[in-house]
Design a protein around this motif. Structure first.
Motif, PDB file in Angstrom:
ATOM      1  N   TYR A 156       0.861  -1.190   0.000  1.00  0.00           N
ATOM      2  CA  TYR A 156       0.000   0.000   0.000  1.00  0.00           C
ATOM      3  C   TYR A 156       0.892   1.233   0.000  1.00  0.00           C
ATOM      4  N   ASP A 157       0.639   2.149  -0.928  1.00  0.00           N
ATOM      5  CA  ASP A 157       1.441   3.360  -1.071  1.00  0.00           C
ATOM      6  C   ASP A 157       0.754   4.564  -0.447  1.00  0.00           C
ATOM      7  N   LYS A 158       1.558   5.611  -0.205  1.00  0.00           N
ATOM      8  CA  LYS A 158       1.039   6.858   0.358  1.00  0.00           C
ATOM      9  C   LYS A 158      -0.114   7.373  -0.485  1.00  0.00           C
ATOM     10  N   LEU A 159      -1.087   7.925   0.175  1.00  0.00           N
ATOM     11  CA  LEU A 159      -2.280   8.540  -0.394  1.00  0.00           C
ATOM     12  C   LEU A 159      -3.268   7.544  -0.989  1.00  0.00           C
ATOM     13  N   GLU A 160      -2.975   6.251  -0.914  1.00  0.00           N
ATOM     14  CA  GLU A 160      -3.919   5.245  -1.376  1.00  0.00           C
ATOM     15  C   GLU A 160      -5.083   5.163  -0.382  1.00  0.00           C
ATOM     16  N   THR A 161      -6.249   4.831  -0.874  1.00  0.00           N
ATOM     17  CA  THR A 161      -7.427   4.683  -0.030  1.00  0.00           C
ATOM     18  C   THR A 161      -7.675   3.214   0.253  1.00  0.00           C
ATOM     19  N   ILE A 162      -7.932   2.896   1.518  1.00  0.00           N
ATOM     20  CA  ILE A 162      -8.333   1.539   1.886  1.00  0.00           C
ATOM     21  C   ILE A 162      -9.536   1.657   2.825  1.00  0.00           C
ATOM     22  N   TYR A 163     -10.232   0.564   2.978  1.00  0.00           N
ATOM     23  CA  TYR A 163     -11.403   0.521   3.857  1.00  0.00           C
ATOM     24  C   TYR A 163     -11.190  -0.593   4.872  1.00  0.00           C
ATOM     25  N   ILE A 164     -11.467  -0.312   6.138  1.00  0.00           N
ATOM     26  CA  ILE A 164     -11.285  -1.300   7.201  1.00  0.00           C
ATOM     27  C   ILE A 164     -12.541  -1.350   8.050  1.00  0.00           C
ATOM     28  N   GLN A 165     -12.965  -2.561   8.329  1.00  0.00           N
ATOM     29  CA  GLN A 165     -14.137  -2.759   9.183  1.00  0.00           C
ATOM     30  C   GLN A 165     -13.841  -2.221  10.579  1.00  0.00           C
ATOM     31  N   GLU A 166     -14.811  -1.606  11.174  1.00  0.00           N
ATOM     32  CA  GLU A 166     -14.706  -1.038  12.513  1.00  0.00           C
ATOM     33  C   GLU A 166     -14.206  -2.081  13.519  1.00  0.00           C
ATOM     34  N   HIS A 167     -13.373  -1.665  14.435  1.00  0.00           N
ATOM     35  CA  HIS A 167     -12.811  -2.547  15.464  1.00  0.00           C
ATOM     36  C   HIS A 167     -13.895  -3.035  16.418  1.00  0.00           C
ATOM     37  N   ASP A 168     -13.860  -4.305  16.748  1.00  0.00           N
ATOM     38  CA  ASP A 168     -14.829  -4.919  17.670  1.00  0.00           C
ATOM     39  C   ASP A 168     -14.169  -5.029  19.049  1.00  0.00           C
ATOM     40  N   HIS A 169     -14.329  -3.993  19.864  1.00  0.00           N
ATOM     41  CA  HIS A 169     -13.703  -3.963  21.187  1.00  0.00           C
ATOM     42  C   HIS A 169     -14.202  -5.084  22.086  1.00  0.00           C
ATOM     43  N   GLN A 170     -15.452  -5.428  21.951  1.00  0.00           N
ATOM     44  CA  GLN A 170     -16.061  -6.391  22.849  1.00  0.00           C
ATOM     45  C   GLN A 170     -15.591  -7.822  22.604  1.00  0.00           C
ATOM     46  N   ASN A 171     -15.568  -8.249  21.342  1.00  0.00           N
ATOM     47  CA  ASN A 171     -15.248  -9.637  21.039  1.00  0.00           C
ATOM     48  C   ASN A 171     -13.848  -9.859  20.477  1.00  0.00           C
ATOM     49  N   GLY A 172     -13.175  -8.784  20.072  1.00  0.00           N
ATOM     50  CA  GLY A 172     -11.820  -8.901  19.545  1.00  0.00           C
ATOM     51  C   GLY A 172     -11.748  -9.698  18.252  1.00  0.00           C
ATOM     52  N   GLU A 173     -12.846  -9.730  17.491  1.00  0.00           N
ATOM     53  CA  GLU A 173     -12.861 -10.466  16.224  1.00  0.00           C
ATOM     54  C   GLU A 173     -11.974  -9.771  15.199  1.00  0.00           C
ATOM     55  N   SER A 174     -11.512 -10.547  14.206  1.00  0.00           N
ATOM     56  CA  SER A 174     -10.676  -9.972  13.156  1.00  0.00           C
ATOM     57  C   SER A 174     -11.481  -8.974  12.337  1.00  0.00           C
ATOM     58  N   GLN A 175     -10.761  -8.101  11.680  1.00  0.00           N
ATOM     59  CA  GLN A 175     -11.383  -7.050  10.890  1.00  0.00           C
ATOM     60  C   GLN A 175     -11.072  -7.276   9.426  1.00  0.00           C
ATOM     61  N   LYS A 176     -11.985  -6.954   8.557  1.00  0.00           N
ATOM     62  CA  LYS A 176     -11.801  -7.126   7.126  1.00  0.00           C
ATOM     63  C   LYS A 176     -11.226  -5.850   6.523  1.00  0.00           C
ATOM     64  N   VAL A 177     -10.288  -6.033   5.592  1.00  0.00           N
ATOM     65  CA  VAL A 177      -9.675  -4.920   4.874  1.00  0.00           C
ATOM     66  C   VAL A 177     -10.116  -5.001   3.418  1.00  0.00           C
ATOM     67  N   PHE A 178     -10.456  -3.836   2.843  1.00  0.00           N
ATOM     68  CA  PHE A 178     -10.894  -3.750   1.452  1.00  0.00           C
ATOM     69  C   PHE A 178     -10.015  -2.735   0.726  1.00  0.00           C
ATOM     70  N   ASN A 179      -9.753  -2.967  -0.551  1.00  0.00           N
ATOM     71  CA  ASN A 179      -8.919  -2.040  -1.319  1.00  0.00           C
ATOM     72  C   ASN A 179      -9.741  -0.837  -1.781  1.00  0.00           C
ATOM     73  N   SER A 180      -9.120   0.022  -2.589  1.00  0.00           N
ATOM     74  CA  SER A 180      -9.800   1.246  -3.030  1.00  0.00           C
ATOM     75  C   SER A 180     -11.020   0.958  -3.908  1.00  0.00           C
ATOM     76  N   ASP A 181     -11.085  -0.236  -4.502  1.00  0.00           N
ATOM     77  CA  ASP A 181     -12.260  -0.637  -5.289  1.00  0.00           C
ATOM     78  C   ASP A 181     -13.319  -1.307  -4.416  1.00  0.00           C
ATOM     79  N   GLN A 182     -13.089  -1.302  -3.117  1.00  0.00           N
ATOM     80  CA  GLN A 182     -13.968  -1.891  -2.104  1.00  0.00           C
ATOM     81  C   GLN A 182     -14.099  -3.405  -2.266  1.00  0.00           C
ATOM     82  N   GLU A 183     -13.024  -4.043  -2.771  1.00  0.00           N
ATOM     83  CA  GLU A 183     -12.963  -5.496  -2.873  1.00  0.00           C
ATOM     84  C   GLU A 183     -12.239  -6.028  -1.647  1.00  0.00           C
ATOM     85  N   TYR A 184     -12.747  -7.139  -1.102  1.00  0.00           N
ATOM     86  CA  TYR A 184     -12.145  -7.751   0.084  1.00  0.00           C
ATOM     87  C   TYR A 184     -10.694  -8.146  -0.200  1.00  0.00           C
TER      88      TYR A 184
END
Length: 75
Positions: free
Chosen positions: A23-51
């Motif tokens: 991932y390079d500077k100024l690139e856009t990514i999307y990350i699922q909100e952190h789950d403080h309660q359950n500590g589940e993993s988070q999904k990351v998506f690229n700038s095209d919103q693909e998993y």
């Protein structure tokens, strides 16, 4: 029943590698909100919103500290 977590938009401010992807500077990514309660993993998506990959809360916190910032428009 698990709560629905939103997905937030981030801008990369420092180059990093995650999985087999760089991932390079100024690139856009999307990350699922952190789950403080359950500590589940988070999904990351690229700038095209693909998993891309799941990350742990520890990786998310490290990225949030030095490598990404939440986008102002956050759409």
């Amino acid at each position: 029943m698990a709560a629905i977590r939103s997905i937030n938009k981030y801008t990369v401010i420092k180059r990093f590698s995650l999985g087999k992807r760089m991932y390079d500077k100024l690139e856009t990514i999307y990350i699922q909100e952190h789950d403080h309660q359950n500590g589940e993993s988070q999904k990351v998506f690229n700038s095209d919103q693909e998993y891309v990959i799941d990350i742990s809360a520890d990786i998310y916190l490290a990225l949030n500290k030095d490598f990404i910032v939440r986008s102002v428009d956050n759409q």
